[in-house]
Enzyme design. Structure first.
Site, mmCIF file in Angstrom:
data_model
loop_
_atom_site.group_PDB
_atom_site.id
_atom_site.type_symbol
_atom_site.label_atom_id
_atom_site.label_comp_id
_atom_site.label_asym_id
_atom_site.label_seq_id
_atom_site.Cartn_x
_atom_site.Cartn_y
_atom_site.Cartn_z
ATOM 1 N N LEU A 149 1.020 -1.118 -0.101
ATOM 2 C CA LEU A 149 0.037 -0.104 -0.084
ATOM 3 C C LEU A 149 1.011 1.153 0.024
ATOM 4 C CD1 LEU A 149 -2.629 -1.137 2.499
ATOM 5 C CD2 LEU A 149 -2.947 -0.755 0.024
ATOM 6 N N SER A 150 2.193 1.134 -0.377
ATOM 7 C CA SER A 150 2.971 2.368 -0.233
ATOM 8 C C SER A 150 2.559 3.436 -1.418
ATOM 9 C CB SER A 150 4.433 2.015 -0.767
ATOM 10 O OG SER A 150 4.674 1.660 -1.981
#
Length: 303
Positions: A149-150
């Site tokens: 989810l960066s």
């Protein structure tokens, strides 16, 4: 006396041929070998038998008249090409034709389904396709998927994208706002194993720019940048630093859940693999990437 002598001579002359035949025949069959009187055909065969051909090599020498027949047949066979009943391809209909690739096809075990049995042409096709695929991935473009989810909300876990490799190689260097894939540099904060991984981040600054994070926002050259794309305000601060020549500064859109340049420093351009250009999965997200804020100035000429 002269008449008697003449009569006896005539009688003897008539009787000698009759006696000669049995004696000659007896000598001829003695021991099973003909020693004296030979047929004319035998004498002819003796004259031609020394002439050896491939048809007669390795075979027993024929007797008498058969030798002539062998020589004649061998000459006829050498003067005409061999033929068969299968169109001259050398196949008797009981096995694969040589040179057609059917040898590999017929070598598969019986338990392998027929649809999975490959012949020589199939193997060549697979190898060529594989080589073209590798060359395409190495020089033009390659697909990638998002494992974390960066980069949320721009990319979610499981999203798939295409990264092209032509722009940075032939046209220009990365611009601020470009989403790139790269290998992280070797620093005290990154391990050797980590440098072999492929990361995806956004370029937020280029060489000569001053970057800092304060009050939950990213500032480049004193101007807030990228707040329209980030998920939430940053919970950390970063002192101002100037991006060195030949490097770029990358960060994830999910500021608080991204292992990026604010931890391990600027990224050398030679570590960049390509530029993400569009998403192709899931289908409802198919299309290009969101535009970076329009207030971002043009790339400086020094870059």
């Amino acid at each position: 006396p002269s008449a008697t002598h003449a009569s006896m001579s005539a009688t003897l002359a008539m009787s000698l041929p009759a006696l000669h035949g049995p004696v000659a025949n007896a000598r001829a069959v003695r021991g099973g070998v003909q020693t004296r009187s030979r047929p004319r055909a035998a004498r002819m065969s003796r004259a031609v038998l020394p002439v050896r051909t491939r048809a007669t090599m390795g075979q027993r020498r024929p007797k008498f008249g058969r030798g002539l027949a062998v020589i004649v047949n061998a000459s006829a066979s050498e003067s005409q090409p061999p033929t068969d009943d299968n169109g001259g391809d050398g196949n008797d209909g009981k096995g694969p034709r040589p040179g057609t690739g059917d040898e590999i096809y017929d070598a598969w075990p019986e338990w392998v389904p027929e649809g999975l049995r490959l012949n020589t042409d199939d193997v060549y096709t697979v190898l060529i396709t594989f080589a073209v695929s590798l060359a395409f991935r190495a020089t033009i473009a390659e697909p990638r998927f998002i494992p974390s989810l960066s980069m949320y909300p721009t990319f979610d876990i499981g999203d798939r994208l295409i990264a092209e490799k032509i722009t940075y190689r032939f046209k220009h260097d990365p611009f601020p706002g470009d989403v790139i894939i790269f290998h992280p540099p070797k620093t005290p904060k990154t391990s050797t194993a980590l440098t072999k991984e492929v990361f995806i981040k956004r370029v937020v600054a280029v060489a000569g720019d001053t970057v800092e994070v304060k009050k939950g926002e990213l500032y480049v050259n004193g101007t807030s940048r990228g707040k329209e794309l980030k998920l939430e305000p940053a919970t950390y601060n970063m002192d101002p630093q100037v991006v060195p020549a030949g490097d770029v500064f990358v960060m994830g859109d999910n500021r608080n859940n991204s292992f990026d340049s604010h931890i391990w420093g600027p990224l050398p351009k030679e570590n960049i693999l390509g530029r993400a250009c569009f998403k192709y999965w899931p289908p409802q997200k198919f299309g290009g990437l969101p535009k970076y804020p329009s207030q971002v100035p043009a790339v400086p000429e020094r870059y």
